[in-house]
Design an enzyme around this catalytic site. Structure first.
Site, PDB file in Angstrom:
ATOM      1  N   ASP A 364      67.003  21.842  10.601  1.00 16.99           N
ATOM      2  CA  ASP A 364      67.453  22.362   9.322  1.00 16.99           C
ATOM      3  C   ASP A 364      68.130  23.700   9.645  1.00 16.99           C
ATOM      4  O   ASP A 364      67.869  24.288  10.699  1.00 16.99           O
ATOM      5  CB  ASP A 364      66.249  22.564   8.400  1.00 16.99           C
ATOM      6  N   ASP A 557      61.693  24.199   7.592  1.00 15.32           N
ATOM      7  CA  ASP A 557      60.770  25.198   7.056  1.00 15.32           C
ATOM      8  C   ASP A 557      60.539  25.069   5.564  1.00 15.32           C
ATOM      9  O   ASP A 557      59.569  25.602   5.047  1.00 15.32           O
ATOM     10  CB  ASP A 557      61.314  26.607   7.323  1.00 15.32           C
ATOM     11  N   ASP A 561      62.019  19.921   3.156  1.00 19.03           N
ATOM     12  CA  ASP A 561      62.036  19.345   4.494  1.00 19.03           C
ATOM     13  C   ASP A 561      60.818  18.470   4.758  1.00 19.03           C
ATOM     14  O   ASP A 561      60.778  17.767   5.766  1.00 19.03           O
ATOM     15  CB  ASP A 561      62.075  20.456   5.559  1.00 19.03           C
TER      16      ASP A 561
END
Length: 663
Positions: A364, A557, A561
């Protein structure tokens, strides 16, 4: 493996871990502490020497010698004999205690078989040396446990809480969310919270593995388990003690052995199949050759039975699989401890297995490769003033906790100005819509502008663009920049060094921003302007593209996600700034939010797997060699002892190397 299968696997492993934990508790009740075991060995050794001297210097009948040698034998092996009887009673006869009992009792009695020679001293010595192996096993396991316990000695015993104008010391479990705690120099932070008064430096080594202290002041978050080094600070408690960072870490490490690695599962299955086979082979070795030889030569069964019985007993001693059963789990236990020492929490040895086979790493962007700290850099109004543009955007984002929303609110700084904000609605993948003083204001990306019919304008500046429309008319855009983490470039380079084939970045940000970050960090591929569901779809595609015997790691994080973390072969969450949902869904947690720790986690995992495999090869190779020698009568009793206890000691010593990972 899809997300549902992965979740079911985790549940199954957790259930298995609970059962094993109960078994371990039962075993712990019966296990002798190393100090007591050492005393037992010393006493038994003295009694063995005394028995040897007496029998050597007298002409006692064989039955009397047996009675004399039974004293050191029982002193050395009474607990082994008890365990063997209990194993038989529970239907688990094929355990090492049973094998050791059968082989040593057989050695004691072989002198009474026609043609057999007395082996009283040898029988006691075998049992004695087996206990020496047990002693070293206990010491090694104890050292590993202590190393991890000391490393994670982060659980505070007390908390100083303000109540009715006084500071009182209470159990951390008694502190409620919202109360104010006082942390003095030298004390551990008992609860997660936000500093409301004072400033200090925190020692975070127990959480992150980093020795450099962290300076904190009013408004900064502090995590339980850190040690206050200098000033007195007050903090408002944000989480109950059971939900605090320290409690979660201790729980994770405590149950980390629950998810067994493939190597450990192999050893368990191997021992269950291997032990009955060698027992059967020993029985055949003891009885079949004497029958055949006696029939062919006409000398009868008993003429060679003692010789073949001795071979079978030697065969049994060598066959004990304890070197494998003990050393391989010990290696993984040490590897998990080494990772914890470096601020990397691995939730089970199965994930160390998967990490060691990492082929693709998917990141990410925001909060993972970048700090997630956004700042408004420029304003580009279209039909209103810059101040009005920022004013409207800040009010629409009033209730959002997204980093971008926080940066807009921070730039405006005057939320409480009397404006009326109604009908706030968040539209997934687009932005937020609300009524500000009766006007419908939309704040979001180009999809939102297209949805309301506003003709948006592009901008070539790197960063994130937030577009604003008033009653369907384009009002301008706000330029916001995020900052890359200092070690993100190092993280990608480290993965390449560890042989990771592909690195990919997935982000909901604009293509221009993603392109710049990917180029700066050296990431192979990126996908931009993704919705949360798009990330899952992209990970699904990447899972199909990777080699079958390899792993895909996803690093994230945020709360959005969590589905991707659960879907990947290994999900890695940022622990310091990451959301609880991400940490819960992840298989590995980085306690200091440094992506460079990913390469370190892979390196530790590969080293652990390598040491576990070394143990398997060493144990099996030596045992097979001695078993063959035993079958041909070429392995004396001392060599059989080495094939069991000696190999165990070698493998244990090798396993403890996993704890000594050097940064």
């Amino acid at each position: 493996m899809d997300a549902r299968e992965k979740e079911e696997l985790k549940k199954a492993e957790a259930f298995e871990a609970e059962e094993e934990e109960e078994d371990d508790d039962d075993d712990d009740d019966d296990e002798m502490p190393p100090k007591k075991k050492f005393i037992q060995i010393c006493i038994s050794t003295g009694l063995l020497i005394a028995a040897y001297v007496i029998c050597r210097n007298t002409h006692l009948p064989m039955w009397a010698q047996l009675l004399i040698y039974l004293v050191p034998y029982l002193a050395a092996g009474y607990d082994v004999l008890r365990e063997a009887v209990e194993d038989i009673a529970h239907g688990e006869a094929m355990e090492e205690d049973f094998l050791m009992t059968v082989s040593t009792v057989g050695a004691l009695l072989i002198g009474f078989v026609p043609g057999g020679e007395p082996m009283f001293a040898e029988a006691v010595f075998v049992m004695l040396f087996y206990q020496v192996g047990e002693l070293f096993e206990g010491i090694a396991e104890g050292n590993s446990s202590r190393a991890i316990s000391q490393l994670l000695d982060i659980r505070p015993d007390t908390a100083n809480v303000e109540r009715d104008g006084k500071v009182i010391t209470v159990d951390p479990d008694d502190v409620r969310v919202g109360e104010t705690i006082v942390i003095k120099p030298g004390e551990k932070v008992p609860m997660d919270g936000v500093i409301t008064e004072g400033s200090t430096s925190l020692d975070t080594v127990a959480l992150t593995g980093e020795s450099a202290p962290r300076d904190v002041t009013v408004g900064d978050q502090i995590l339980s388990g850190c040690v206050n080094q200098s000033g007195v600070v007050k903090a408002k408690v944000e989480k109950a003690f059971g939900e605090s960072t320290a409690a979660k870490i201790l729980d994770l490490v405590k149950h980390a052995s629950g998810a067994k690695s493939k190597s450990e599962k192999f050893i368990t299955r191997f021992a269950r199949v291997y032990t009955p086979i060698v027992v059967g082979a020993a029985v055949i070795l003891a009885f079949v050759p004497p029958l055949i030889i006696g029939g062919v030569t006409g000398t009868g069964f008993m003429s060679s039975f003692a010789d073949w019985l001795l071979r079978a007993l030697t065969f049994l001693i060598v066959s004990c699989p304890c070197a494998l059963v003990v050393s391989v789990p010990l290696a993984f236990f040490g590897g998990i401890g080494a990772a914890s020492k470096n601020g990397i929490l691995v939730k089970g040895s199965s994930f160390m297995d998967a990490l060691a086979k990492t082929d693709t790493v998917v990141f990410d962007k925001t909060g993972t490769l970048t700090k997630g700290v956004f700042e408004v850099t420029t304003l580009h109004p279209d039909c209103i003033s810059s101040e009005e543009l920022l004013h409207l955007a800040a009010h629409v984002e009033r209730y959002s906790t997204h980093p971008i929303a926080n940066s807009i609110k921070a730039a405006f700084g005057r939320e409480d100005d009397g404006c009326q904000v109604d009908d706030v609605e968040e539209i997934a993948g687009q932005g937020i819509r609300a009524k500000v003083n009766g006007k419908t204001v939309c704040v979001g990306n180009t999809r939102m502008m297209d949805a309301v019919g506003a003709k948006w304008k592009s901008c070539n500046e790197p960063g994130t663009l937030i577009h604003v429309a008033i009653d369907g008319k384009y009002a301008g855009h706000i330029h916001i920049s995020d900052v890359e983490k200092p070690d993100s470039k190092e993280a990608v380079a480290g993965l390449k060094k560890e042989g990771v084939r592909k690195t990919v970045m997935l982000t909901g940000d604009r293509k221009e921003v993603a392109d710049r970050v990917a180029a700066d960090l050296g990431i192979d591929e990126y996908r931009a302007e993704l919705l949360p569901a798009d990330k899952v779809d992209n990970v699904e595609k990447l899972l199909k593209e990777k080699p079958s015997d390899s792993s895909l790691v996803f690093v994230g994080d945020g709360i959005n996600d969590a589905p991707v973390l659960a879907r990947a072969d290994v999900g890695i969450a940022m622990g310091a700034m990451g959301s609880d949902a991400a940490i819960e869904a992840a298989d590995v947690v980085l306690m200091d939010d440094k992506p460079s720790k990913i390469a370190k986690a892979i390196k530790i995992s590969r080293r652990t797997i390598s040491i576990a495999r070394q143990n398997i090869v060493i144990a099996i190779a030596i045992k097979i060699a001695i078993l063959i020698l035993a079958a041909f009568g070429l392995a004396p009793m001392w060599l059989a002892v080495f094939g069991d206890t000696g190999v165990l000691l070698i493998c244990i010593a090798n396993s403890t190397r996993t704890l000594n990972y050097k940064k």
